[in-house]
Design an enzyme around this catalytic site. Structure first.
Site, short mmCIF file in Angstrom:
data_model
loop_
_atom_site.label_atom_id
_atom_site.label_comp_id
_atom_site.label_asym_id
_atom_site.label_seq_id
_atom_site.Cartn_x
_atom_site.Cartn_y
_atom_site.Cartn_z
N LYS A 26 23.99 98.99 28.13
CA LYS A 26 23.51 97.52 28.57
C LYS A 26 23.64 97.01 29.63
CE LYS A 26 23.72 96.38 23.35
NZ LYS A 26 23.94 95.37 22.48
N TYR A 43 14.39 94.77 19.09
CA TYR A 43 15.34 93.84 18.54
C TYR A 43 14.65 92.85 17.26
CZ TYR A 43 19.65 95.12 20.91
OH TYR A 43 20.68 95.85 21.43
N ASN A 66 27.94 93.30 25.06
CA ASN A 66 29.02 94.15 24.52
C ASN A 66 28.72 95.67 24.90
OD1 ASN A 66 26.71 94.70 22.92
ND2 ASN A 66 27.56 94.24 21.02
N HIS A 92 24.70 99.67 22.79
CA HIS A 92 23.98 99.78 21.39
C HIS A 92 24.12 101.17 20.74
CE1 HIS A 92 20.77 99.50 18.74
NE2 HIS A 92 20.45 100.59 18.94
N GLU A 99 14.42 104.37 16.79
CA GLU A 99 14.69 104.09 18.17
C GLU A 99 14.50 105.25 19.26
OE1 GLU A 99 17.96 100.65 16.31
OE2 GLU A 99 18.55 102.38 17.38
N1 UDP Z 1 24.45 89.76 19.22
C1 UDP Z 1 24.61 88.47 19.58
N2 UDP Z 1 25.45 87.61 19.13
C2 UDP Z 1 25.77 87.58 17.83
C3 UDP Z 1 25.60 89.05 17.30
C4 UDP Z 1 24.88 89.94 18.06
O1 UDP Z 1 24.26 88.13 21.09
O2 UDP Z 1 26.34 86.95 17.02
C5 UDP Z 1 23.53 90.80 19.90
C6 UDP Z 1 24.79 91.89 20.38
O3 UDP Z 1 24.58 92.37 21.81
C7 UDP Z 1 24.45 92.95 19.51
C8 UDP Z 1 23.04 92.88 19.13
O4 UDP Z 1 22.76 91.49 19.26
O5 UDP Z 1 24.99 94.15 19.87
C9 UDP Z 1 22.52 93.31 17.88
O6 UDP Z 1 23.37 92.70 16.64
P1 UDP Z 1 23.85 93.68 15.42
O7 UDP Z 1 24.42 92.70 14.55
O8 UDP Z 1 22.58 94.86 15.20
O9 UDP Z 1 24.89 94.23 16.24
P2 UDP Z 1 25.11 96.06 16.74
O10 UDP Z 1 24.42 96.76 15.69
O11 UDP Z 1 24.89 96.09 18.08
O12 UDP Z 1 26.71 96.12 16.59
MG MG Z 2 22.48 96.66 15.01
#
Ligand code: UDP
Ligand code: MG
Length: 141
Positions: free
Chosen positions: A10, A50, A113, A116, A127
């Site tokens: 990212k 997203y 974070n 992805h 994806e």
């Molecule tokens: N995210 C965020 N705030 C939150 C949860 C998620 O900004 O409270 C962002 C974060 O970058 C995350 C992405 O949204 O990686 C997608 O969320 P998901 O729950 O799918 O997490 P992931 O699959 O990436 O672990």
């Molecule tokens: Mg996710």
């Protein structure tokens, strides 16, 4: 169980100069890279990618973050790729991520974070197809 997953290094991680280190973690974890590209996501791409999160309160900030600078998108191959990559990256929130995971070592917070990872074989396929055409993927390694 599928053998492909989709990853993004990212914008926070690219900006911090961690692209190479994270790419190395990918190889160390035993993945073959079937394709990789550096790109800066457009707002349309980030919103589409997203879309499942469009009703969430963090959606606007997430789109802003994902379009804030270049990222690297990757199609990865390994047995049980989806689960294996999720284990390699760790929990969404780096505070909850296990030791030696990419997010524990490189993430800043729950949004920025570092990486992805697809959450299912079905989404991995979608994806990968969102960013790569079939001709851009190396055939199974
Ligand atoms: N995210 C965020 N705030 C939150 C949860 C998620 O900004 O409270 C962002 C974060 O970058 C995350 C992405 O949204 O990686 C997608 O969320 P998901 O729950 O799918 O997490 P992931 O699959 O990436 O672990
Ligand atoms: Mg996710």
């Amino acid at each position: 169980m599928g053998n492909k997953t989709f990853a993004i290094i990212k914008p926070d991680a690219v900006k911090a100069g961690n692209t190479g280190k994270i790419y190395d973690r990918i190889l160390q974890a035993g993945f073959n890279v079937l394709s990789a590209q550096l790109l800066k996501m457009s707002e349309v791409q980030a919103k589409g990618f997203y879309a499942v999160h469009r009703e969430r309160p963090f959606f606007g900030d997430l789109v802003k973050f994902m379009t804030s600078g270049p990222c690297m998108v990757l199609a990865l191959q390994k047995d049980n790729a989806v689960e294996s990559w999720r284990k390699t990256i760790g929990a969404t929130n780096p505070e909850d991520a296990d030791e030696n995971t990419i997010r524990r070592d490189f993430a800043t917070n729950v949004q920025e974070n570092a990486v992805h990872g697809s959450d299912s074989d079905e989404n991995a396929e979608k994806e990968i197809a969102f960013f790569f055409s079939d001709g851009e993927l190396l055939s199974d390694q």
